[in-house]
Design a protein around this motif. Sequence first.
Motif, PDB file in Angstrom:
ATOM      1  N   ARG A  96       0.395  16.651  40.466  1.00 38.94           N
ATOM      2  CA  ARG A  96      -1.028  16.336  40.906  1.00 38.94           C
ATOM      3  C   ARG A  96      -1.617  17.711  41.031  1.00 38.94           C
ATOM      4  O   ARG A  96      -2.845  17.643  40.881  1.00 38.94           O
ATOM      5  CB  ARG A  96      -0.935  15.621  42.415  1.00 38.94           C
ATOM      6  CG  ARG A  96      -2.255  15.295  42.780  1.00 38.94           C
ATOM      7  CD  ARG A  96      -1.996  14.573  44.188  1.00 38.94           C
ATOM      8  NE  ARG A  96      -1.413  13.419  44.123  1.00 38.94           N
ATOM      9  CZ  ARG A  96      -0.897  12.804  45.240  1.00 38.94           C
ATOM     10  NH1 ARG A  96      -1.176  13.444  46.607  1.00 38.94           N
ATOM     11  NH2 ARG A  96      -0.003  11.837  45.128  1.00 38.94           N
ATOM     12  N   TYR A  97      -1.233  18.666  41.698  1.00 40.19           N
ATOM     13  CA  TYR A  97      -1.924  20.166  41.981  1.00 40.19           C
ATOM     14  C   TYR A  97      -2.325  20.567  40.696  1.00 40.19           C
ATOM     15  O   TYR A  97      -3.374  21.115  40.655  1.00 40.19           O
ATOM     16  CB  TYR A  97      -0.675  20.955  42.430  1.00 40.19           C
ATOM     17  CG  TYR A  97      -1.471  22.211  42.856  1.00 40.19           C
ATOM     18  CD1 TYR A  97      -2.241  22.605  44.023  1.00 40.19           C
ATOM     19  CD2 TYR A  97      -1.249  23.340  41.977  1.00 40.19           C
ATOM     20  CE1 TYR A  97      -2.633  23.726  44.166  1.00 40.19           C
ATOM     21  CE2 TYR A  97      -1.889  24.622  42.153  1.00 40.19           C
ATOM     22  CZ  TYR A  97      -2.539  24.822  43.345  1.00 40.19           C
ATOM     23  OH  TYR A  97      -3.290  25.715  43.354  1.00 40.19           O
TER      24      TYR A  97
ATOM     25  N   ARG B  22       3.529  32.434  40.225  1.00 40.28           N
ATOM     26  CA  ARG B  22       3.221  32.875  41.561  1.00 40.28           C
ATOM     27  C   ARG B  22       2.292  31.885  42.314  1.00 40.28           C
ATOM     28  O   ARG B  22       2.816  31.659  43.696  1.00 40.28           O
ATOM     29  CB  ARG B  22       2.504  34.268  41.612  1.00 40.28           C
ATOM     30  CG  ARG B  22       2.554  34.628  42.909  1.00 40.28           C
ATOM     31  CD  ARG B  22       3.858  35.055  43.732  1.00 40.28           C
ATOM     32  NE  ARG B  22       3.360  35.415  45.031  1.00 40.28           N
ATOM     33  CZ  ARG B  22       3.966  36.428  45.543  1.00 40.28           C
ATOM     34  NH1 ARG B  22       4.637  37.214  44.974  1.00 40.28           N
ATOM     35  NH2 ARG B  22       3.709  36.714  46.766  1.00 40.28           N
ATOM     36  N   THR B  23       1.229  31.288  41.728  1.00 40.77           N
ATOM     37  CA  THR B  23       0.498  30.531  42.374  1.00 40.77           C
ATOM     38  C   THR B  23       1.269  29.216  42.984  1.00 40.77           C
ATOM     39  O   THR B  23       1.392  28.652  44.008  1.00 40.77           O
ATOM     40  CB  THR B  23      -0.645  29.941  41.725  1.00 40.77           C
ATOM     41  OG1 THR B  23      -1.453  31.284  41.123  1.00 40.77           O
ATOM     42  CG2 THR B  23      -1.622  29.034  42.434  1.00 40.77           C
ATOM     43  N   LEU B  24       2.058  28.672  41.806  1.00 38.64           N
ATOM     44  CA  LEU B  24       2.749  27.476  42.036  1.00 38.64           C
ATOM     45  C   LEU B  24       3.985  27.708  42.923  1.00 38.64           C
ATOM     46  O   LEU B  24       4.098  26.808  43.854  1.00 38.64           O
ATOM     47  CB  LEU B  24       3.344  26.870  40.814  1.00 38.64           C
ATOM     48  CG  LEU B  24       2.210  26.348  39.803  1.00 38.64           C
ATOM     49  CD1 LEU B  24       3.050  26.109  38.423  1.00 38.64           C
ATOM     50  CD2 LEU B  24       1.519  25.234  40.121  1.00 38.64           C
TER      51      LEU B  24
ATOM     52  N   SER C  36      10.945  28.682  44.211  1.00 44.15           N
ATOM     53  CA  SER C  36      10.811  29.763  43.084  1.00 44.15           C
ATOM     54  C   SER C  36      10.363  29.313  41.952  1.00 44.15           C
ATOM     55  O   SER C  36      10.421  28.141  41.607  1.00 44.15           O
ATOM     56  CB  SER C  36      12.417  30.550  42.699  1.00 44.15           C
ATOM     57  OG  SER C  36      13.060  29.483  42.149  1.00 44.15           O
ATOM     58  N   SER C  37       9.773  30.366  41.071  1.00 44.53           N
ATOM     59  CA  SER C  37       8.977  29.849  39.886  1.00 44.53           C
ATOM     60  C   SER C  37      10.167  29.349  38.901  1.00 44.53           C
ATOM     61  O   SER C  37       9.844  28.395  38.269  1.00 44.53           O
ATOM     62  CB  SER C  37       8.098  31.019  39.185  1.00 44.53           C
ATOM     63  OG  SER C  37       8.976  32.067  39.073  1.00 44.53           O
ATOM     64  N   GLU C  38      11.096  29.855  38.909  1.00 45.01           N
ATOM     65  CA  GLU C  38      12.368  29.328  38.063  1.00 45.01           C
ATOM     66  C   GLU C  38      12.603  27.878  38.324  1.00 45.01           C
ATOM     67  O   GLU C  38      13.000  27.320  37.512  1.00 45.01           O
ATOM     68  CB  GLU C  38      13.830  30.317  38.215  1.00 45.01           C
ATOM     69  CG  GLU C  38      13.268  31.768  37.480  1.00 45.01           C
ATOM     70  CD  GLU C  38      12.631  32.592  38.841  1.00 45.01           C
ATOM     71  OE1 GLU C  38      12.683  32.220  39.873  1.00 45.01           O
ATOM     72  OE2 GLU C  38      12.079  33.808  38.477  1.00 45.01           O
ATOM     73  N   TYR C  39      12.681  27.615  39.630  1.00 43.08           N
ATOM     74  CA  TYR C  39      13.240  26.390  40.263  1.00 43.08           C
ATOM     75  C   TYR C  39      12.163  25.253  39.799  1.00 43.08           C
ATOM     76  O   TYR C  39      12.340  24.289  39.265  1.00 43.08           O
ATOM     77  CB  TYR C  39      13.145  26.098  41.655  1.00 43.08           C
ATOM     78  CG  TYR C  39      13.622  24.866  42.061  1.00 43.08           C
ATOM     79  CD1 TYR C  39      15.041  24.409  42.259  1.00 43.08           C
ATOM     80  CD2 TYR C  39      12.498  23.970  42.702  1.00 43.08           C
ATOM     81  CE1 TYR C  39      15.114  23.054  42.634  1.00 43.08           C
ATOM     82  CE2 TYR C  39      12.856  22.860  43.091  1.00 43.08           C
ATOM     83  CZ  TYR C  39      14.112  22.250  43.177  1.00 43.08           C
ATOM     84  OH  TYR C  39      14.268  21.112  43.498  1.00 43.08           O
ATOM     85  N   ILE C  40      10.809  25.580  39.751  1.00 40.48           N
ATOM     86  CA  ILE C  40       9.684  24.953  39.334  1.00 40.48           C
ATOM     87  C   ILE C  40       9.649  24.575  37.856  1.00 40.48           C
ATOM     88  O   ILE C  40       9.568  23.566  37.454  1.00 40.48           O
ATOM     89  CB  ILE C  40       8.395  25.455  39.752  1.00 40.48           C
ATOM     90  CG1 ILE C  40       8.192  25.508  41.531  1.00 40.48           C
ATOM     91  CG2 ILE C  40       7.213  24.516  39.235  1.00 40.48           C
ATOM     92  CD1 ILE C  40       7.262  26.201  41.955  1.00 40.48           C
ATOM     93  N   ASP C  41      10.146  25.525  37.048  1.00 36.83           N
ATOM     94  CA  ASP C  41      10.032  25.529  35.632  1.00 36.83           C
ATOM     95  C   ASP C  41      11.310  24.364  35.413  1.00 36.83           C
ATOM     96  O   ASP C  41      11.106  23.553  34.462  1.00 36.83           O
ATOM     97  CB  ASP C  41      10.351  26.820  34.972  1.00 36.83           C
ATOM     98  CG  ASP C  41       9.255  27.783  34.894  1.00 36.83           C
ATOM     99  OD1 ASP C  41       8.056  27.374  35.089  1.00 36.83           O
ATOM    100  OD2 ASP C  41       9.293  28.799  34.267  1.00 36.83           O
ATOM    101  N   LYS C  42      12.379  24.587  35.823  1.00 38.29           N
ATOM    102  CA  LYS C  42      13.544  23.859  35.669  1.00 38.29           C
ATOM    103  C   LYS C  42      13.124  22.176  35.828  1.00 38.29           C
ATOM    104  O   LYS C  42      13.528  21.596  35.097  1.00 38.29           O
ATOM    105  CB  LYS C  42      14.799  24.515  36.547  1.00 38.29           C
ATOM    106  CG  LYS C  42      15.906  23.681  36.028  1.00 38.29           C
ATOM    107  CD  LYS C  42      17.177  24.267  37.091  1.00 38.29           C
ATOM    108  CE  LYS C  42      18.434  23.605  36.531  1.00 38.29           C
ATOM    109  NZ  LYS C  42      19.683  24.094  37.275  1.00 38.29           N
TER     110      LYS C  42
END
Length: 90
Positions: A2-3, A15-17, A24-30
């Motif tokens: 949604r964001y 970094r924004t996310l 962490s960006s790695e967790y979000i990517d995964k």
Amino acid sequence: MRYLNENYASRITARTLSDVFHYSSEYIDKKMKAELNMTPHAYLTAIRLQNAKKLLERSQMPIQKIALECGFSDNFLFYKAFPAVLASFG
């Protein structure tokens, strides 16, 4: 997601996310890869291209303005992604 859908025209980095969601960006990517089979960057590019396609079809705006309004930081990045938009017109 949604964001990203609501803020696609803004400058969004890993970094924004990470700052917004406190992961962490790695967790979000995964997580996004598991859910959508694409990275946040790929998803963001797809959203930007979808909106660019709508503007190209429905407005008389110059391509440069459409690129900026859809969140592409410069024309080169938009032109680089543009073949995907052209393919969808076919």
